[in-house]
Design a protein around this motif. Structure first.
Motif, PDB file in Angstrom:
ATOM      1  N   ALA A   6      59.269  45.167 -35.012  1.00 41.28           N
ATOM      2  CA  ALA A   6      60.400  45.672 -35.779  1.00 41.28           C
ATOM      3  C   ALA A   6      59.967  46.903 -36.554  1.00 41.28           C
ATOM      4  O   ALA A   6      59.196  46.813 -37.502  1.00 41.28           O
ATOM      5  CB  ALA A   6      60.901  44.589 -36.736  1.00 41.28           C
ATOM      6  N   MET A   7      60.468  48.067 -36.081  1.00 40.36           N
ATOM      7  CA  MET A   7      60.156  49.324 -36.756  1.00 40.36           C
ATOM      8  C   MET A   7      61.410  49.830 -37.405  1.00 40.36           C
ATOM      9  O   MET A   7      62.478  49.828 -36.780  1.00 40.36           O
ATOM     10  CB  MET A   7      59.724  50.381 -35.729  1.00 40.36           C
ATOM     11  CG  MET A   7      58.242  50.418 -35.454  1.00 40.36           C
ATOM     12  SD  MET A   7      57.909  51.878 -34.459  1.00 40.36           S
ATOM     13  CE  MET A   7      56.187  51.628 -34.175  1.00 40.36           C
ATOM     14  N   VAL A  29      62.961  50.643 -33.938  1.00 40.35           N
ATOM     15  CA  VAL A  29      62.779  49.929 -32.673  1.00 40.35           C
ATOM     16  C   VAL A  29      62.692  48.448 -32.964  1.00 40.35           C
ATOM     17  O   VAL A  29      62.019  48.031 -33.897  1.00 40.35           O
ATOM     18  CB  VAL A  29      61.472  50.371 -31.954  1.00 40.35           C
ATOM     19  CG1 VAL A  29      61.288  49.585 -30.661  1.00 40.35           C
ATOM     20  CG2 VAL A  29      61.468  51.857 -31.669  1.00 40.35           C
ATOM     21  N   ARG A  30      63.415  47.657 -32.155  1.00 40.61           N
ATOM     22  CA  ARG A  30      63.241  46.189 -32.212  1.00 40.61           C
ATOM     23  C   ARG A  30      62.957  45.706 -30.809  1.00 40.61           C
ATOM     24  O   ARG A  30      63.681  46.013 -29.874  1.00 40.61           O
ATOM     25  CB  ARG A  30      64.497  45.519 -32.760  1.00 40.61           C
ATOM     26  CG  ARG A  30      64.669  45.663 -34.264  1.00 40.61           C
ATOM     27  CD  ARG A  30      65.922  44.936 -34.723  1.00 40.61           C
ATOM     28  NE  ARG A  30      65.754  43.488 -34.682  1.00 40.61           N
ATOM     29  CZ  ARG A  30      65.173  42.793 -35.663  1.00 40.61           C
ATOM     30  NH1 ARG A  30      64.726  43.412 -36.737  1.00 40.61           N
ATOM     31  NH2 ARG A  30      65.042  41.491 -35.570  1.00 40.61           N
ATOM     32  N   ILE A  31      61.860  44.993 -30.654  1.00 41.18           N
ATOM     33  CA  ILE A  31      61.542  44.426 -29.347  1.00 41.18           C
ATOM     34  C   ILE A  31      61.331  42.934 -29.531  1.00 41.18           C
ATOM     35  O   ILE A  31      60.596  42.519 -30.432  1.00 41.18           O
ATOM     36  CB  ILE A  31      60.283  45.087 -28.736  1.00 41.18           C
ATOM     37  CG1 ILE A  31      60.551  46.577 -28.468  1.00 41.18           C
ATOM     38  CG2 ILE A  31      59.869  44.383 -27.441  1.00 41.18           C
ATOM     39  CD1 ILE A  31      59.344  47.371 -28.037  1.00 41.18           C
ATOM     40  N   HIS A  64      58.581  51.336 -42.117  1.00 42.46           N
ATOM     41  CA  HIS A  64      57.906  50.047 -41.992  1.00 42.46           C
ATOM     42  C   HIS A  64      57.758  49.626 -40.554  1.00 42.46           C
ATOM     43  O   HIS A  64      58.617  49.891 -39.719  1.00 42.46           O
ATOM     44  CB  HIS A  64      58.668  48.978 -42.792  1.00 42.46           C
ATOM     45  CG  HIS A  64      58.448  49.141 -44.260  1.00 42.46           C
ATOM     46  ND1 HIS A  64      57.303  48.717 -44.883  1.00 42.46           N
ATOM     47  CD2 HIS A  64      59.220  49.727 -45.206  1.00 42.46           C
ATOM     48  CE1 HIS A  64      57.380  49.023 -46.162  1.00 42.46           C
ATOM     49  NE2 HIS A  64      58.537  49.645 -46.388  1.00 42.46           N
ATOM     50  N   TYR A  65      56.641  48.987 -40.279  1.00 40.55           N
ATOM     51  CA  TYR A  65      56.381  48.457 -38.942  1.00 40.55           C
ATOM     52  C   TYR A  65      55.875  47.042 -39.124  1.00 40.55           C
ATOM     53  O   TYR A  65      54.864  46.810 -39.779  1.00 40.55           O
ATOM     54  CB  TYR A  65      55.348  49.336 -38.217  1.00 40.55           C
ATOM     55  CG  TYR A  65      54.860  48.776 -36.891  1.00 40.55           C
ATOM     56  CD1 TYR A  65      55.633  47.895 -36.125  1.00 40.55           C
ATOM     57  CD2 TYR A  65      53.619  49.147 -36.399  1.00 40.55           C
ATOM     58  CE1 TYR A  65      55.179  47.409 -34.916  1.00 40.55           C
ATOM     59  CE2 TYR A  65      53.153  48.665 -35.177  1.00 40.55           C
ATOM     60  CZ  TYR A  65      53.935  47.790 -34.440  1.00 40.55           C
ATOM     61  OH  TYR A  65      53.490  47.302 -33.245  1.00 40.55           O
ATOM     62  N   SER A  66      56.623  46.110 -38.559  1.00 37.16           N
ATOM     63  CA  SER A  66      56.186  44.729 -38.638  1.00 37.16           C
ATOM     64  C   SER A  66      55.874  44.235 -37.232  1.00 37.16           C
ATOM     65  O   SER A  66      56.671  44.393 -36.303  1.00 37.16           O
ATOM     66  CB  SER A  66      57.285  43.914 -39.336  1.00 37.16           C
ATOM     67  OG  SER A  66      57.343  42.637 -38.805  1.00 37.16           O
ATOM     68  N   LEU A  67      54.674  43.708 -37.053  1.00 38.58           N
ATOM     69  CA  LEU A  67      54.221  43.234 -35.749  1.00 38.58           C
ATOM     70  C   LEU A  67      53.930  41.743 -35.855  1.00 38.58           C
ATOM     71  O   LEU A  67      53.144  41.326 -36.713  1.00 38.58           O
ATOM     72  CB  LEU A  67      52.958  44.000 -35.323  1.00 38.58           C
ATOM     73  CG  LEU A  67      52.246  43.519 -34.061  1.00 38.58           C
ATOM     74  CD1 LEU A  67      53.144  43.676 -32.835  1.00 38.58           C
ATOM     75  CD2 LEU A  67      50.944  44.276 -33.847  1.00 38.58           C
ATOM     76  N   SER A 222      66.353  57.032 -28.478  1.00 36.97           N
ATOM     77  CA  SER A 222      67.710  56.619 -28.137  1.00 36.97           C
ATOM     78  C   SER A 222      67.634  55.558 -27.065  1.00 36.97           C
ATOM     79  O   SER A 222      66.736  55.555 -26.227  1.00 36.97           O
ATOM     80  CB  SER A 222      68.507  57.822 -27.623  1.00 36.97           C
ATOM     81  OG  SER A 222      67.875  58.359 -26.482  1.00 36.97           O
ATOM     82  N   GLU A 223      68.554  54.643 -27.141  1.00 36.53           N
ATOM     83  CA  GLU A 223      68.533  53.529 -26.206  1.00 36.53           C
ATOM     84  C   GLU A 223      69.418  53.823 -25.019  1.00 36.53           C
ATOM     85  O   GLU A 223      70.592  54.148 -25.173  1.00 36.53           O
ATOM     86  CB  GLU A 223      68.998  52.254 -26.917  1.00 36.53           C
ATOM     87  CG  GLU A 223      68.861  51.042 -26.056  1.00 36.53           C
ATOM     88  CD  GLU A 223      68.111  49.942 -26.791  1.00 36.53           C
ATOM     89  OE1 GLU A 223      67.888  48.905 -26.205  1.00 36.53           O
ATOM     90  OE2 GLU A 223      67.744  50.151 -27.963  1.00 36.53           O
ATOM     91  N   ASN A 224      68.851  53.748 -23.820  1.00 36.51           N
ATOM     92  CA  ASN A 224      69.654  53.985 -22.638  1.00 36.51           C
ATOM     93  C   ASN A 224      70.439  52.745 -22.237  1.00 36.51           C
ATOM     94  O   ASN A 224      71.450  52.842 -21.561  1.00 36.51           O
ATOM     95  CB  ASN A 224      68.765  54.392 -21.458  1.00 36.51           C
ATOM     96  CG  ASN A 224      68.078  55.699 -21.727  1.00 36.51           C
ATOM     97  OD1 ASN A 224      67.362  55.795 -22.722  1.00 36.51           O
ATOM     98  ND2 ASN A 224      68.318  56.684 -20.881  1.00 36.51           N
TER      99      ASN A 224
END
Lengths: 233, 408
Positions: A6-7, A29-31, A64-67, A222-224
């Protein structure tokens, strides 16, 4: 599914002399766990910077970047090393295997830094090599293996610590088409088995392998959504 | 990453660049082996001197004419006559004057040509008393020493040193045969054992000992002066008491104050110290040169480690990406440098020890193998590796993983 990555609002500015270059300009970004995501972008797009921050090789200037549930935005170098060791399995374009070590010892290398005992290291490294179909090459040195095999060894090394995510940076960049297909097939298998994979590339055909494609351009993402939308440039 | 793994990694790195590792170690190898050898040479020379001085006898005071002045020089006696006489020696033997003195042996010493049959040999004529044998801790290989009666009568008898005997009488036993000195014919009554000094040119084995009365008659001199008086103390514990007594007795006998003393008394320790001080200077000088070569060797290690860090930037980057902390990387390079240092040290010690065994037969100098020196040399080698490895290792540790991985 919970978000492994989660960025939010991640910025990265490089100060070279008087000029400040903004490589990332507020990236979100969320993965989720088990996703297979490709990040595509031309060179100079901030792709490498994003990969470095995703891989905890660098920290963001802002945001913030949470891993795997832990905020890693401003950790010390030694703590980042631990995070990389536990949570991330790297696969590089150049394979980056140590030429003097056998495949088995190359695969076991991250476990050395994790403090795993020798016997357990060897057992787990053999399992990982078996997983990539190279159990019979355990005692070969990288120089005795083909490019495709070397990259498989590198994938085994990325798997051996059971990381939260496999981060592959142009993994097929140095491979012929047969080996590329081979390695991409391996990633697909791993994805089916439930692994989270982030693949960074500049080739549409490679990105097409992933379930989701993120395009980065001029430091923004950008999300495709669907691969068929393609990438400009 | 534990220490064993780090050691294994460092060992792999050293082995995978065999030639370079050997060349890197060379400076340390040379430095350590020369330290081991120079220290060995110095100690060997000291042992040799000590053997020679020990061979003089035990618990000895050596009284010589002339005095040591405050500044360390020696003032000679007046004219040609020695200030030390037979009477002095007799006074020192008096138990009332010097209770801690066991025996006294006055000695006159001149050089003379000895003839046995057709063989000539120039040797040292020693005139002394019957106590000489015990005071100088000498034993006889054959025959006997002269008696008090022969001393009193100035009998024409002589006891030969081992070398003198060999030179004059190459065949058969010399005892009972005669030698001619200054026209007088002396009967050989005994032959001395070798002195036990390791020295090869010691005059202690090339002499002809006779009653002091006989020696005076042969030299045609009426003087009662002697060249040395050997005084044996009763034990090592009473040596300094004996020193004081001898000093006081001689000052009184000569009627002088201690500032005007016309004699000097040396102990074996004092002789040893004087002899060793020269040795020590040489040893320090040589060890200093060896230390400089060690320093150069250490700089060599640092140089190669810096090159190695630059060359292995990718490896460092990869290890960091895989989870190596900066301190793990620092440790890896530090151990590698230490390994080079210690290996160089071990090879250097091996060469030094082999040299210490081989060298004495080539240069006719004893070389001791000193365990403390070897331990210290190994310690220094390790220290050099660590000391000169610190900078390259922290350079490696400071590399950021991105920069390291990017280098292609």
């Amino acid at each position: 599914m919970s978000a492994i990555i989660a960025m939010s609002g991640v910025r990265k500015t490089y100060a070279t002399g008087a000029i400040a270059v903004e490589a990332l300009r507020g990236v979100d970004v969320r993965i989720s766990e088990g996703e297979y995501v490709a990040i595509i972008g031309p060179s100079g797009s901030g792709k490498s910077t994003l990969m470095h921050i995703l891989g905890c090789l660098d920290v963001p200037t802002e945001g913030h970047y949470s891993l795997a549930g832990r905020d890693v935005s401003d950790l010390e170098e030694a703590e980042l090393a631990q995070i990389r060791n536990r949570e991330i399995g790297f696969v590089f374009q150049q394979f980056n295997l140590l030429p003097d070590l056998t495949a088995l010892r190359n695969v076991a290398l991250p476990l050395v830094y994790a403090g795993v005992a020798a016997a357990e290291r060897e057992r787990r490294a053999r399992v990982a090599l078996e997983r990539v179909g190279l159990a019979d090459r355990a005692d070969h040195r990288p120089g005795e293996l083909s490019g495709g095999q070397q990259q498989r060894v590198a994938v085994a090394r990325a798997l051996v610590t059971e990381p939260s995510m496999i981060l592959a940076d142009e993994p097929t960049g140095n491979l012929d088409s047969v080996s590329s297909a081979d390695v991409l097939g391996l990633f697909r298998e791993l994805h089916v088995a439930g692994r989270t994979i982030v693949l960074i590339t500049h080739e549409n055909e490679i990105a097409a392998q992933a379930g989701r494609v993120l395009t980065i351009r001029d430091g923004e993402i950008s999300e495709n959504g669907v691969v068929e939308a393609g990438v400009r440039g | 990453m534990n220490w064993f793994e780090t050691l294994r990694t460092a060992g792999d790195a050293v082995r995978s660049h065999r030639l370079r590792s050997l060349l890197t170690m060379l400076g340390i190898v040379i430095g350590i082996s020369s330290v081991v050898l120079t220290v060995g040479l110095g100690l060997g020379a000291q042992d040799k001197v000590r053997d020679q001085i020990d061979a003089l006898g035990s618990n000895l005071l050596i009284v010589s004419p002339g005095s040591s002045t405050g500044s360390g020089g020696v003032r000679g006696g007046f004219g040609s006559s020695s200030t030390l006489t037979l009477a002095d020696a007799e006074a020192l033997a008096d138990k009332a004057v010097a209770p801690d003195v066991a025996r006294v042996a006055p000695v006159t010493s001149t050089s003379a040509s000895l003839t046995a049959g057709t063989t000539n040999w120039t040797s040292r004529l020693v005139g002394t008393t019957t106590t000489w044998e015990q005071v100088r801790a000498r034993t006889l290989a054959s025959g006997r020493f002269f008696t008090a009666k022969e001393l009193a009568s100035g009998a024409n008898v002589v006891v030969l040193g081992a070398d003198t005997s060999n030179e004059l009488f190459s065949r058969g036993s010399p005892v009972g045969q005669t030698v001619t000195v200054n026209g007088a014919t002396l009967t050989v009554i005994g032959v001395l054992d070798t002195s036990g000094a390791t020295s090869d040119d010691s005059s202690e084995d090339d002499l002809a000992v006779m009653p002091i009365t006989t020696a005076q008659r042969l030299s045609g001199s009426t003087s009662t002066s002697v060249s040395t008086v050997y005084v044996e103390a009763k034990s090592a514990d009473t040596l300094s008491a004996a020193y004081q007594e001898v000093n006081a007795a001689l000052l009184t006998a000569h009627g002088v104050t201690s500032a005007e003393a016309d004699f000097s008394i040396a102990t074996q320790d004092a002789l040893l110290e004087t002899a060793n001080s020269t040795n020590k200077t040489m040893t320090i000088l040589l060890a200093g040169i060896a230390a400089i070569s060690l320093l150069v060797g250490g700089i060599g290690v640092m140089n190669i480690m810096l090159v190695s860090v630059t060359e292995r930037v990718r490896e460092i980057g990869l290890r960091k990406a895989l989870g190596a902390t900066p301190s793990a990387i620092r440790r890896q390079f530090l151990i590698e440098a230490s390994l080079l240092g210690v290996s160089g040290g071990v090879i250097g010690v091996a060469i030094g020890v082999v040299g210490a065994i081989v060298l004495p037969s080539m240069i006719d100098q004893p070389v001791s193998i000193s365990a403390p020196a070897i331990a210290a040399a190994l310690g220094v080698a390790l220290g050099l590796g660590v000391g000169f490895g610190v900078y390259p290792a922290s350079r490696a540790a400071r590399l950021t993983p991105i920069d390291a991985l990017r280098s292609e």
